[in-house]
Enzyme design. Structure first.
Site, PDB file in Angstrom:
ATOM      1  CG  LEU A   9      -1.811  -1.274   1.316  1.00  0.00           C
ATOM      2  CD1 LEU A   9      -2.598  -1.271   2.613  1.00  0.00           C
ATOM      3  CD2 LEU A   9      -2.745  -1.385   0.116  1.00  0.00           C
ATOM      4  CG  HIS A  20      -3.281   1.423  -2.103  1.00  0.00           C
ATOM      5  ND1 HIS A  20      -1.967   1.152  -2.359  1.00  0.00           N
ATOM      6  CD2 HIS A  20      -3.997   0.702  -3.002  1.00  0.00           C
ATOM      7  CE1 HIS A  20      -1.873   0.292  -3.345  1.00  0.00           C
ATOM      8  NE2 HIS A  20      -3.083   0.007  -3.775  1.00  0.00           N
TER       9      HIS A  20
END
Ligand code: PAF
Length: 308
Positions: A33, A37
Site C-alpha cells: 500500500l 491507496h
C-alpha cells in the site's frame, strides 16, 4: 483492526453491519500500500461507517507468471498502515478458497477491453472483472473506491457493475502523484534508481500533450507524436502505447476533445508503468475556463464533433 480470511466470515460480518443500519465502504487492493491507496481509504472513511480493505494478489489478472511472482508484497507494513488509518477490517481471502477446485466462471467485459492494456495483456481484464465481481459478493459493500490511474480498469468495473446489476456505487479517485509527478503505484518499488529518475517523463509527456491541446491542437496524431517524441528522448523508456481515447468508450479518437483521455503505458526495463490525463479535468483547471477562439478554429474536425 479485525483480520478476516474466510469468505463466509466476511459475508456474515457485512450482513451484520448492514443489518444494523450501518454502511460498508470497500477498497480492494493487491497490497504493498502507498499514498494512492491511503487517498482511497480516507475517502471511504469519510463516506462509510465501516471500512473494509482487501489484500489479494490476484493470480488470474497477471498475464505473466514472473510478474505475479515478483509483484511486491509487504503484509506487515500494510497491516501497520491500515491500523494507522483506522480501517475496521482487513480482508485477506486465500487463493484456494477464492478459486476453489472446479471454479470455471469468468467475467468478460466486451469492447472496453479491446484496446489499451486489454490489447497488450491477454486475459488481464477477465481476471480483474472476475475477481472484483467475486470480491463484491464476498464483502457486500455499499460503495467501492478505485484509483483513476487504472483508468481502463475503472471503466471496465463500472460497466460490469451496471451490466450485472450489482447494487454498489463505484467511485473513482484522482491519481495521487509523487512530488515529481510520477503516479503512485506499487510497481514503482521495482524501478532501479536510474529508472526511477526517468519515470517522470510519462507525466511530462502527458502534460505537454495537454498543454498543446489547451493551446488549440486537437489532431490526435499530432498530439501523440509530441508525446512520443518526449518519451523517446529518454533513454531506457520503451513505449507500449500512447493513445488519445474517448473517456467513456475508450475507443481511439482522431480528434481530441474534452471527453478524451490520453493514456500511456511504457516499459522501463522490465517494469511496465501506466498513467493518463483526463482532458476535461485539464480544461477545468485551466484559468481561462474554456477554449479560446483560436483553439476552436483549430479543431481538427472543423468543430463538427458533437462531443466538443
Ligand atoms: O487495482 C488493483 O489493485 C487490482 O486490479 C484490484 C482492483 C484490487 C483487483 O485485483
Amino acid at each position: 483492526m479485525k483480520v478476516i480470511t474466510g469468505i463466509r466470515k466476511m459475508q456474515e460480518f457485512s450482513r451484520q453491519v448492514r443489518g444494523a443500519g450501518l454502511s460498508v465502504g470497500f477498497v480492494p487492493t493487491m497490497g504493498y500500500l502507498h499514498d494512492g491507496h491511503v487517498a482511497l481509504i480516507r475517502r471511504a472513511r469519510e463516506q462509510s461507517d465501516v471500512v473494509v480493505v482487501s489484500i489479494f494478489v490476484n493470480p488470474t489478472q497477471f498475464d505473466r507468471k514472473d510478474d505475479f511472482e515478483r509483484y511486491p508484497r509487504d503484509e506487515q507494513g500494510d497491516r501497520a498502515l491500515l491500523e494507522h488509518e483506522g480501517v475496521e477490517v482487513l480482508f485477506m481471502p486465500k487463493a484456494d478458497e477464492v478459486y476453489a477446485p472446479g471454479a470455471a466462471t469468468c467475467v468478460r467485459v466486451e469492447g472496453l477491453t479491446s484496446g489499451l492494456c486489454g490489447a497488450r495483456r491477454p486475459g488481464h481484464f477477465e481476471g480483474v472483472a472476475t475477481i472484483v465481481a467475486a470480491l463484491l459478493n464476498m464483502v457486500g459493500p455499499d460503495r467501492v473506491w478505485f484509483g483513476e490511474k487504472d483508468f481502463q480498469q475503472l471503466q471496465v468495473i463500472r460497466r460490469m457493475v451496471a451490466d450485472l446489476h450489482i447494487p454498489v456505487e463505484i467511485i473513482g479517485v484522482e491519481t495521487v502523484r509523487e512530488r515529481d509527478g510520477v503516479a503512485m503505484s506499487s510497481r514503482n518499488a521495482r524501478l532501479t534508481p536510474e529508472q526511477r529518475e526517468v519515470a517522470p517523463v510519462l507525466r511530462q509527456a502527458l502534460g505537454a500533450m495537454a498543454d498543446a491541446y489547451l493551446g488549440g491542437e486537437t489532431d490526435a496524431s499530432k498530439l501523440a507524436s509530441r508525446g512520443r517524441a518526449m518519451l523517446a528522448s529518454q533513454a531506457g523508456v520503451r513505449i507500449d502505447y500512447l493513445e488519445i481515447v474517448d473517456g467513456i468508450t475508450l475507443q481511439p479518437a482522431s480528434c481530441a476533445d474534452d471527453r478524451s483521455v490520453i493514456a500511456v503505458a511504457a516499459w522501463l526495463g522490465d517494469v511496465r508503468l501506466i498513467d493518463n490525463i483526463v482532458l476535461a479535468r485539464v480544461r477545468d483547471a485551466h484559468a481561462s475556463g474554456g477554449p479560446t477562439a483560436a483553439a476552436r478554429s483549430n479543431r481538427c474536425d472543423g468543430g463538427a464533433n458533437p462531443h466538443a
